[in-house]
Write a protein that holds these residues in place. Sequence first.
Motif, short mmCIF file in Angstrom:
data_model
loop_
_atom_site.label_atom_id
_atom_site.label_comp_id
_atom_site.label_asym_id
_atom_site.label_seq_id
_atom_site.Cartn_x
_atom_site.Cartn_y
_atom_site.Cartn_z
N ARG A 288 -21.92 -14.82 -104.05
CA ARG A 288 -20.73 -14.67 -104.90
C ARG A 288 -20.49 -13.21 -105.28
NH1 ARG A 288 -22.44 -18.38 -109.77
NH2 ARG A 288 -24.41 -17.40 -109.14
N TYR A 289 -21.52 -12.38 -105.12
CA TYR A 289 -21.47 -10.99 -105.56
C TYR A 289 -21.35 -10.06 -104.36
CZ TYR A 289 -23.46 -13.04 -109.81
OH TYR A 289 -23.68 -13.81 -110.91
N ALA A 290 -20.40 -9.14 -104.46
CA ALA A 290 -20.26 -8.09 -103.45
C ALA A 290 -20.70 -6.78 -104.09
CB ALA A 290 -18.83 -8.00 -102.96
N SER B 223 -14.73 -8.02 -112.22
CA SER B 223 -15.10 -6.63 -111.99
C SER B 223 -16.19 -6.24 -112.98
CB SER B 223 -13.86 -5.74 -112.16
OG SER B 223 -14.18 -4.37 -112.13
N TRP B 224 -17.38 -5.94 -112.46
CA TRP B 224 -18.53 -5.63 -113.32
C TRP B 224 -18.70 -4.11 -113.38
CZ3 TRP B 224 -20.93 -9.38 -116.12
CH2 TRP B 224 -20.71 -10.70 -115.72
N ASN C 25 -17.29 -11.70 -107.32
CA ASN C 25 -17.63 -10.65 -108.27
C ASN C 25 -17.81 -9.32 -107.54
OD1 ASN C 25 -18.50 -12.35 -110.91
ND2 ASN C 25 -19.18 -13.40 -109.06
N LEU C 26 -17.23 -8.28 -108.11
CA LEU C 26 -17.39 -6.93 -107.58
C LEU C 26 -18.39 -6.19 -108.46
CD1 LEU C 26 -13.65 -5.98 -106.94
CD2 LEU C 26 -15.34 -6.78 -105.26
N VAL D 59 -3.53 -13.37 -107.31
CA VAL D 59 -4.96 -13.30 -107.64
C VAL D 59 -5.10 -12.34 -108.81
CG1 VAL D 59 -5.46 -11.42 -106.01
CG2 VAL D 59 -7.30 -12.96 -106.70
N LEU D 60 -6.09 -12.60 -109.65
CA LEU D 60 -6.28 -11.79 -110.86
C LEU D 60 -7.68 -11.18 -110.83
CD1 LEU D 60 -5.13 -12.81 -114.41
CD2 LEU D 60 -7.32 -11.68 -114.08
N VAL D 61 -7.77 -9.88 -111.10
CA VAL D 61 -9.04 -9.16 -111.15
C VAL D 61 -9.24 -8.71 -112.59
CG1 VAL D 61 -10.42 -7.27 -110.22
CG2 VAL D 61 -8.65 -8.35 -108.79
#
Length: 386
Positions: free
Chosen positions: A199-201, A123-124, A181-182, A99-101
Motif C-alpha cells: 500500500r506504501y510507495a 501523503s506522509w 500512500n506516498l 482522486v484526492l491526495v
Amino acid sequence: MAHIAFIAPGAFGHINPTLPIVRELTARGHRVTYATDAAMADTVRAAGAEPVTYRLKPVEPLVLDGMEAAARGTLALLEEVEQALPQIEDAYEDDRPDVLVNDWLGWSGALLAAKWGVPRVQSWSAHAASEGYDFGAFIVGMFQAAPAVKAEFDALLAVLLERHDLPPVELHDFYRPAARNLVYQPRAFHVRNETFDDRYAFVGPTRLTEPADFTPPGSPLVLVSLGTIIEEPEFFRTCVSAFADQPYHVILSVGTGIDPRDLGPLPVNIEAHQRVPQPAVLAHADAFVTHTGMNSTMEALGSAVPMVAIPHTPEQQTTAERITDLGLGTVLTPDAVTADTLRTAVNDLLANAATRQRVRAMQQEVLTAGGAPRAAGVIEGQLPTG
C-alpha cells in the motif's frame, strides 16, 4: 484529463514535498487543484495548481512542552477542520475531483474523500504509520493523560460528523494509512520498514535541487538551520561562539523571525541569513546541523551530507534516532547544546570517513527511489478507469 485535488495544512513542511508532484501531474495533462490556507495560494499556484483557499482564525501558538499541551495541539487540528472543511466542501460542490491526495494532517481531505466516495492517496510528509508502526496509539495514550481534552475532542468530532453528514470516524482513524500512500523517504531509511506492505510507495524526496545562483563561499562548508518554524536566537549565538575561527566556512539560516544583525558582529568564516536556497547549499556542504525535519533530512541525504541532529519534536526525535541507528550522523539534545559540544560534534563529523561512506550509500537509495515521477504514477493508478 483528470481532476486531481490536493489538501494540506498551510505549512511549507507539509506542502513542499507535493509541489514537484503537482508539476509532474500538470505536465502529464491533468488539472490539479490545491486546497490549503490562503497564505499558501501563491506557492501552490507557482507549481501549476489552482488554489482552493480557506481562512482560519488566528490562534496563539502552542508550546508542546507536555502531554496535555500535545493533546491540545491535536484538538487544535480538529478545530482547524471545523473551520476549513465547510469552505473546502463549498468550493468543490460542483467540481468534484477524480482522486484526492491529502496530507496526513489534512484531515478534511480524508473526511471528504469518504463522504464523496472518491479514491484517496495519503501523503506522509513525516514518518508513515503502519500496523507495525502505529503512532496513532501514542496519540490515544496521550489523550489518556488529558481526559478533559479528549472529551472536548470527542464532542467536537461528533458535531462535525453530524453537521456534514460524514461517515463514522474515531480519533485513531486519522492516523491510519489509506489504500495508497506516498512516503517521501527511501524504504531503507524508514523506521520499522519491514512492517510496510505494498500500500506504501517509498518514493523518496521529491525536491532535491532547485535553481539557484549559489557559489560556495569556502570549504569545508557547514550549514546550520532549525527550519522555518523553530526560532531560537540564542542557539545561533551559541553557533557563532562554537565556530568562530574554525577551519571551515559556516552558513547560518536563522529563519524569518530573527534579524541576523541581532547576532552581533560575525567572524569572517561565518555568515547569517534569514533564508538560503537550502538544496543548493547542501549540494556543496560537508556537514549539516539540523532540527531533522523530514524535508531537510532527505535533502541532506540526497546530497550525501552527514548531519548533527538537534531534534525538537517527537517526530524529529524519531528521525534523529534513525540517523544514529544507520550511522549517518550524530545527535545532540537541545539542552545539551553548548559551544563546546556543538564544535566537537561538527569537528568529529567532518573527520569521520566511515560516516561519509554510509551517507553516500544512503544517497543512492534516495536517488533511485523514484521521486515525483513515481509519485505521480501512483496517483494516476488511483484514477477511475474509463
